[in-house]
Design a protein around this motif. Structure first.
Motif, mmCIF file in Angstrom:
data_model
loop_
_atom_site.group_PDB
_atom_site.id
_atom_site.type_symbol
_atom_site.label_atom_id
_atom_site.label_comp_id
_atom_site.label_asym_id
_atom_site.label_seq_id
_atom_site.Cartn_x
_atom_site.Cartn_y
_atom_site.Cartn_z
ATOM 1 N N PRO A 1 0.817 -1.234 0.000
ATOM 2 C CA PRO A 1 0.000 0.000 0.000
ATOM 3 C C PRO A 1 0.843 1.272 0.000
ATOM 4 O O PRO A 1 0.394 2.313 -0.480
ATOM 5 C CB PRO A 1 -0.832 -0.132 1.277
ATOM 6 N N GLU A 2 2.086 1.194 0.490
ATOM 7 C CA GLU A 2 2.944 2.385 0.505
ATOM 8 C C GLU A 2 3.298 2.830 -0.914
ATOM 9 O O GLU A 2 3.488 4.019 -1.164
ATOM 10 C CB GLU A 2 4.211 2.129 1.339
ATOM 11 N N LEU A 3 3.365 1.879 -1.858
ATOM 12 C CA LEU A 3 3.650 2.252 -3.247
ATOM 13 C C LEU A 3 2.477 3.016 -3.857
ATOM 14 O O LEU A 3 2.673 3.972 -4.607
ATOM 15 C CB LEU A 3 3.958 1.014 -4.086
ATOM 16 N N LEU A 4 1.257 2.584 -3.539
ATOM 17 C CA LEU A 4 0.078 3.291 -4.038
ATOM 18 C C LEU A 4 0.089 4.733 -3.537
ATOM 19 O O LEU A 4 -0.143 5.674 -4.295
ATOM 20 C CB LEU A 4 -1.202 2.596 -3.595
ATOM 21 N N SER A 5 0.390 4.877 -2.274
ATOM 22 C CA SER A 5 0.436 6.213 -1.673
ATOM 23 C C SER A 5 1.549 7.055 -2.296
ATOM 24 O O SER A 5 1.354 8.231 -2.608
ATOM 25 C CB SER A 5 0.642 6.065 -0.169
ATOM 26 N N LYS A 6 2.714 6.449 -2.497
ATOM 27 C CA LYS A 6 3.858 7.175 -3.051
ATOM 28 C C LYS A 6 3.587 7.638 -4.483
ATOM 29 O O LYS A 6 4.053 8.695 -4.902
ATOM 30 C CB LYS A 6 5.097 6.273 -3.014
ATOM 31 N N LEU A 7 2.812 6.841 -5.234
ATOM 32 C CA LEU A 7 2.483 7.206 -6.613
ATOM 33 C C LEU A 7 1.164 7.979 -6.697
ATOM 34 O O LEU A 7 0.669 8.255 -7.782
ATOM 35 C CB LEU A 7 2.415 5.956 -7.485
ATOM 36 N N SER A 8 0.578 8.289 -5.551
ATOM 37 C CA SER A 8 -0.614 9.155 -5.458
ATOM 38 C C SER A 8 -1.866 8.561 -6.083
ATOM 39 O O SER A 8 -2.583 9.225 -6.827
ATOM 40 C CB SER A 8 -0.332 10.526 -6.069
#
Length: 104
Positions: free
Chosen positions: A62-69
């Motif tokens: 989920p941190e990747l989703l957040s990082k890519l907005s």
């Protein structure tokens, strides 16, 4: 996943910097739209074998989703020379995917 391979951890650890021309397919296992998008990507991969296509389980990273907005799946992140150049959320048909990829 058939022609789409799970992304190796080293690509995630360096935030995709080692990829030259790739599409990252963010999905969730039980998402019906993701299963349809997978079929579209399989067709695209068969016609464009030079492009690496990797799958990433959005629930596992989920941190990747957040990082890519973005928050929703299916989402495609297009990587060129180690940089994410475009993020597209939602289902696309093969023609739309080909047009989007060609425009990058």
């Amino acid at each position: 996943m058939s022609g789409i391979t799970p992304i190796p951890t080293e690509h995630i650890d360096n935030f995709f910097a080692s990829l030259s021309d790739a599409i990252l397919f963010f999905h969730k296992e039980l998402c019906p739209h993701c299963k349809n998008m997978e079929k579209v990507l399989d067709k695209f991969s068969a016609k464009t074998p030079s492009v690496e296509i990797f799958s990433i389980d959005g629930e596992a990273y989920p941190e990747l989703l957040s990082k890519l907005s973005f928050e929703r799946v299916p989402t495609l992140a297009f990587v060129r020379n180690g940089t994410v150049v475009k993020v597209k959320t939602g289902l696309m048909n093969p023609r739309e995917l080909k047009a989007l990829y060609s425009s990058l």
